[in-house]
Scaffold this active site. Structure first.
Site, PDB file in Angstrom:
ATOM      1  N   CYS A 137      24.469   9.012  10.073  1.00  0.00           N
ATOM      2  CA  CYS A 137      24.286  10.467  10.020  1.00  0.00           C
ATOM      3  C   CYS A 137      24.002  11.020  11.425  1.00  0.00           C
ATOM      4  O   CYS A 137      22.920  10.817  11.981  1.00  0.00           O
ATOM      5  CB  CYS A 137      23.142  10.858   9.074  1.00  0.00           C
ATOM      6  SG  CYS A 137      23.050  12.635   8.807  1.00  0.00           S
ATOM      7  N   CYS A 152      27.940  18.886  10.927  1.00  0.00           N
ATOM      8  CA  CYS A 152      28.083  17.507  10.453  1.00  0.00           C
ATOM      9  C   CYS A 152      28.743  16.706  11.567  1.00  0.00           C
ATOM     10  O   CYS A 152      29.896  16.979  11.919  1.00  0.00           O
ATOM     11  CB  CYS A 152      28.926  17.479   9.193  1.00  0.00           C
ATOM     12  SG  CYS A 152      29.060  15.811   8.551  1.00  0.00           S
TER      13      CYS A 152
END
Ligand code: PYC
Length: 318
Positions: free
Chosen positions: A242, A92
């Site tokens: 993202c 992430c």
């Protein structure tokens, strides 16, 4: 770890381009082995850490969490195990940017380059003078282009399957217009695509679940090249552009020949926060190393108290 029979966890919160990261900095039972093994130990024996920190009443669906760990990999300042409301992630980037800024806040790192170990591999973070962070991600690549999936409610949709540390289905030219006022319709569309990919058996390499859906549209201004909406595996959309999704997009643009090595790409989120990125080829087929840059802000620090008498001590799980 416990006082007055309460178990406690220390957490530091941050957000990166609007997307929250809840970093667990202490209170976690001992873990050992590779980052994949450590993640497995947490998932099997200590999932209460994920549920008690991210689920209501302490957290909410869009929150991403990370456990700061030790690592056996030489030269790494820390390890990180990522998770969300539904389960565990490989990598992430928005959280890694948050971790870098949090490590600086904790006095553990200063400006410069540092390595962080993750289940997807070792990534390098560069903490800049202006407190922005660049993350050199794991090798990323477009796996398949122009894949058609028959959805339940939105007809046939075509997209690319691309790896950026997680598996993404990249869509352009289908679905609702990418703008904040369409977020409900975008959620319905992307969840339909995600479920249809799974039920059609459309996977990433080695059977990887394609559990992130990214829809692209025109940017609102000249500060970005594109605007996205990213549906994450837990059924919540990313408030940031993202980072692994931006990496997957960069890899696809490179493979198409529209992004040259070193050329900058500015990816806006549904909130118009921007990550910038570029790629360097690895020399191994169409694989590239993406570098993604953004800013994070530490915005909270607290102690989680787990009282054995509290019916929702481990979060509300229905
Ligand atoms: O920034 O890579 C990212 C990410 C993955 C899931 C949510 N954010």
């Amino acid at each position: 770890m416990s006082s007055n029979s309460y178990t406690t966890l220390k957490i530091i919160d941050s957000h990166t381009g609007g997307e929250p990261t809840r970093l667990i900095t202490s209170g976690v039972p001992a873990l050992s082995g590779s980052m994949i093994e450590r993640r497995q130990q947490v998932a099997v024996h200590h999932d209460w850490i994920r549920t008690s920190t991210l689920l209501e009443p302490r957290g909410f669906e869009a929150m991403v969490g990370a456990i700061l760990t030790e690592t056996d990999t030489p030269d790494c300042v820390a390890g990180a195990i990522f998770f969300n409301n539904a389960g565990y992630l490989n990598m992430c980037i928005h959280a890694t940017i948050g971790i870098a800024v949090t490590l600086k806040y904790m006095g553990r790192i200063s400006e410069g380059s540092h390595k962080i170990d993750t289940p997807a591999g070792v990534v390098t973070v560069h903490l800049h003078e202006d407190e922005s962070v660049s993350v050199e991600n794991v090798p990323s690549y477009r796996y398949k282009s122009g894949v058609e999936v028959q959805t339940v409610n939105h007809g046939a949709v075509k997209g690319d399957i691309s790896w950026g540390g997680n598996w993404f289905f990249l869509i352009e030219g289908y679905g609702p217009e990418v703008k904040f006022s369409n977020k409900e319709a975008l959620c319905h569309f992307t969840i339909d695509v995600m479920n249809s990919l799974e039920s059609s058996g459309i996977k990433g390499a080695n059977g990887g679940l394609v559990d992130h859906i990214e829809v692209f549209g025109a940017p609102d201004n000249d500060e970005a090249d594109s605007k996205n909406f990213v549906m994450c595996s837990g059924g919540e959309y990313d408030r940031s552009p993202c980072g692994t999704g931006t990496s997957a997009k960069l890899a696809a643009l490179y493979d198409k020949g529209t992004l040259k090595p070193g050329q900058l790409w500015r990816q806006a989120s549904i909130l118009n926060t921007v990550f910038t990125g570029s790629v360097e080829p690895t020399g191994d087929g169409n694989k590239v190393i993406p570098t993604v840059s953004g800013k994070a802000w530490v915005n909270g620090e607290t102690t989680v108290i787990i009282n054995p008498k509290d019916p929702f001590k481990f979060g509300i799980q229905q």
